[in-house]
Structure formats: C-alpha cells, structure tokens
Write an enzyme that holds these catalytic residues in place. Structure first.
Site, PDB file in Angstrom:
ATOM      1  N   PRO A   1       1.764   0.102   4.335  1.00 36.44           N
ATOM      2  CA  PRO A   1       0.599  -0.611   4.876  1.00 36.44           C
ATOM      3  C   PRO A   1       0.756  -2.127   4.820  1.00 36.44           C
ATOM      4  CG  PRO A   1      -0.070   1.113   3.346  1.00 36.44           C
ATOM      5  CD  PRO A   1       1.401   0.966   3.197  1.00 36.44           C
TER       6      PRO A   1
ATOM      7  N   ARG B   1      11.869   7.068  22.887  1.00 34.14           N
ATOM      8  CA  ARG B   1      11.492   7.068  24.305  1.00 34.14           C
ATOM      9  C   ARG B   1      12.104   5.884  25.041  1.00 34.14           C
ATOM     10  NH1 ARG B   1       7.284   9.946  25.908  1.00 34.14           N
ATOM     11  NH2 ARG B   1       6.558   8.371  27.372  1.00 34.14           N
TER      12      ARG B   1
ATOM     13  N   GLU C   1       2.430   5.996  -5.450  1.00 29.91           N
ATOM     14  CA  GLU C   1       1.684   4.783  -5.110  1.00 29.91           C
ATOM     15  C   GLU C   1       2.583   3.768  -4.429  1.00 29.91           C
ATOM     16  OE1 GLU C   1      -1.162   6.671  -5.658  1.00 29.91           O
ATOM     17  OE2 GLU C   1      -1.646   4.584  -5.224  1.00 29.91           O
TER      18      GLU C   1
ATOM     19  N   ASP D   1       5.356   3.085  32.075  1.00 31.26           N
ATOM     20  CA  ASP D   1       4.569   3.157  30.850  1.00 31.26           C
ATOM     21  C   ASP D   1       3.746   1.877  30.791  1.00 31.26           C
ATOM     22  OD1 ASP D   1       4.150   5.067  29.049  1.00 31.26           O
ATOM     23  OD2 ASP D   1       5.912   4.679  27.821  1.00 31.26           O
TER      24      ASP D   1
HETATM   25  N1  LIG Z   1       0.243   2.226   7.766  1.00 29.01           N
HETATM   26  C1  LIG Z   1       1.450   2.687   7.457  1.00 29.01           C
HETATM   27  O1  LIG Z   1       2.441   2.491   8.163  1.00 29.01           O
HETATM   28  C2  LIG Z   1       1.589   3.467   6.184  1.00 29.01           C
HETATM   29  C3  LIG Z   1       2.842   3.694   5.650  1.00 29.01           C
HETATM   30  C4  LIG Z   1       2.963   4.422   4.459  1.00 29.01           C
HETATM   31  C5  LIG Z   1       1.809   4.898   3.856  1.00 29.01           C
HETATM   32  N2  LIG Z   1       1.834   5.602   2.693  1.00 29.01           N
HETATM   33  C6  LIG Z   1       3.017   5.657   1.844  1.00 29.01           C
HETATM   34  C7  LIG Z   1       3.143   4.328   1.125  1.00 29.01           C
HETATM   35  C8  LIG Z   1       4.244   3.518   1.408  1.00 29.01           C
HETATM   36  C9  LIG Z   1       4.378   2.291   0.755  1.00 29.01           C
HETATM   37  C10 LIG Z   1       3.420   1.856  -0.153  1.00 29.01           C
HETATM   38  C11 LIG Z   1       2.326   2.645  -0.441  1.00 29.01           C
HETATM   39  C12 LIG Z   1       2.174   3.891   0.180  1.00 29.01           C
HETATM   40  N3  LIG Z   1       1.070   4.731  -0.128  1.00 29.01           N
HETATM   41  C13 LIG Z   1       1.426   5.929  -0.854  1.00 29.01           C
HETATM   42  C14 LIG Z   1       0.236   6.828  -1.004  1.00 29.01           C
HETATM   43  O2  LIG Z   1      -0.852   6.139  -1.544  1.00 29.01           O
HETATM   44  C15 LIG Z   1      -1.261   5.038  -0.741  1.00 29.01           C
HETATM   45  C16 LIG Z   1      -0.128   4.051  -0.550  1.00 29.01           C
HETATM   46  N4  LIG Z   1       0.597   4.689   4.423  1.00 29.01           N
HETATM   47  C17 LIG Z   1       0.478   3.964   5.550  1.00 29.01           C
END
Ligand SMILES: NC(=O)c1ccc(NCc2ccccc2N2CCOCC2)nc1
Length: 246
Positions: A89, A154, A116, A169
């Site tokens: 994220p 793609r 996490e 596209d």
């Molecule tokens: N938006 C995206 O690209 C996206 C990608 C991965 C992801 N989760 C794996 C993750 C990866 C890295 C850090 C934390 C986490 N998480 C692990 C589970 O707990 C929350 C945090 N979530 C959303």
C-alpha cells in the site's frame, strides 16, 4: 517477459498462469511465471518465515533471511538485470502508463508480502521499486502481483490477438471505454444504437469515440483533465454534452 514471484502461496498464481489471456501468453512462450517460496529456505523445524515485531504491536513481520534467499533464487531464474518489485500500500500507484513502463522491462521479480509486511532492511537492500495497485489493504501481495501481471501481459507484443484491441483500449488513450453490444438486437425492450448496425465504420468510430469522451466527462472528470484532446475530440465531446439536455 520473464517473471519470478516470491510468495508463501505459489499455488495462487495458477489464476494467471493457467487461464485466459495470460494463460495463453504463457503457453505461447510470450510470458513465463515462476514461483519461489520463502518457506523452502528456512532451516528450523517449524520452517519459520515470520517473527514478532521489534517495538511490540499486533501481528508478525516477515523475516529477512528466507526472503533474501528466495529473492536470490528468483533473480537467478530470470534474465539478468531483473527489476525487483515489492507490492505494498506504500508503493507508487499503478496506472496504465505504469504498466507500459513495466511491460518494457526484460524480467521482473515480484515480492508478495504477508503478515504485517516485511522487515524494512530487506526492502532497503533488495527492493528496486515499490508499487501499489490502489489505496486499499489486502491480506497479501499475491492478488496485487497478479493484477500487475495481467495488466502488463496485455501490453506484450503478440499477446492480444487483434493488436487493435490494445490500441483501441481507450484507457491507453486516457479515456474510459465506450459501451459494447452483441446479439440479440433487442433485449428487455432495449435496442442496439442504430449506428452500430449501419456498417458505416467511420460513423461507428466517431460514435465510439464520442461515447468514450462523454463517459469520461461524466464519470471521471479527473482523467479528462490529464488528456490533451484533438479538435475532433473536443467537437465530439461538445456534441455529447449538448445532447445531454435533449
Ligand atoms: N494496494 C496494494 O497494492 C496492496 C499490496 C499488498 C497488500 N497487502 C500485503 C502487504 C504488503 C506490504 C505491506 C503490508 C501488507 N499488508 C499485509 C496484510 O496486512 C495489511 C498490510 N495490500 C495492498
């Protein structure tokens, strides 16, 4: 394009390796997807890949050693010079333009995090680029990695049958897609727009472009502000807006 994924759940990647457009790309040798499981690089009896976070707090953090060994094997299994990508994220937001950048690379290693997340020192020492597929949290990076794999495949030459569909596209032009119709000609009292039955390909092209422009104007004004419109496009959009009041 050669891709190697580092993931605790390699079986998940059957979804892109064995189905549809991406599955065919793999069969045609245009795309390769390999998997490397950090658990295979543990040495303790419990095959530990996670540990408690320094500083306390909920959840666990992925350990550096199994990951660094898995990344090393993943890099060795694709063409040299692979870009190592971490899906999180906290990454750069993935867009169609970002996919085009990624599709131009010879090989990729994708790290899918669980728990996490990953020890920051692993990120600092092994990760080249951090990418996010959107502002939301998933239970792991696998689905984000598959979204990236699907989107970039793609764009690989030869993957989409009629190359036009990639060019057309509309998202590639920065616009939303136009409406699509197929048989039957009448469905629940609704007919197909006459122009699409006319066989007049120029009129059909203009109608589709007008619809893409109009939809983008109505639903995603933010996208429209990023696009430089041609004279024809400006005219068609003005027509669409005028016809709204009819
Ligand atoms: N938006 C995206 O690209 C996206 C990608 C991965 C992801 N989760 C794996 C993750 C990866 C890295 C850090 C934390 C986490 N998480 C692990 C589970 O707990 C929350 C945090 N979530 C959303």
């Amino acid at each position: 394009m050669e891709i190697s994924v580092v993931s605790l759940f390699p079986e998940m990647f059957a979804a892109v390796r064995d189905y549809g457009v991406t599955g065919r790309a793999v069969q045609n040798g245009l795309l390769s997807i390999q998997c490397c499981n950090p658990r295979d690089f543990t040495t303790d009896r419990h095959q530990t890949v996670d540990d408690r976070p320094y500083g306390g707090g909920p959840g666990m953090v992925m350990k550096t050693e199994p990951l660094q060994q898995a990344i090393a094997v993943a890099k060795a299994s694709v063409a040299p010079g692979a870009t190592v990508i971490y899906l999180s994220p906290q990454g750069r937001q993935l867009t169609q333009a970002g996919l085009a950048e990624l599709a131009a690379k010879p090989s990729l290693v994708l790290l899918a995090g669980r728990y996490e997340g990953v020890d920051e020192r692993l990120i600092d020492s092994e990760i080249d680029e951090e990418w996010s597929i959107g502002d939301y949290v998933l239970s792991g990076g696998e689905l984000a990695a598959m979204v990236m794999i699907d989107g970039l495949s793609r764009l690989l030459p030869g993957v989409l049958g009629h190359h036009l569909s990639a060019e057309q596209d509309s998202f590639a032009e920065g616009l939303l897609d136009c409406p699509h119709y197929t048989r039957p000609e009448h469905f629940r009292g609704m007919a197909v727009p006459g122009v699409l039955l006319s066989g007049n390909h120029e009129a059909i092209r203009r109608w589709r472009l007008k619809q893409s422009l109009g939809r983008t104007w109505l639903r995603r004004r933010d996208l429209l502000e990023q696009v430089e419109l041609s004279d024809e496009q400006n005219k068609l959009l003005a027509e669409f807006i005028r016809e709204l009041d009819d």
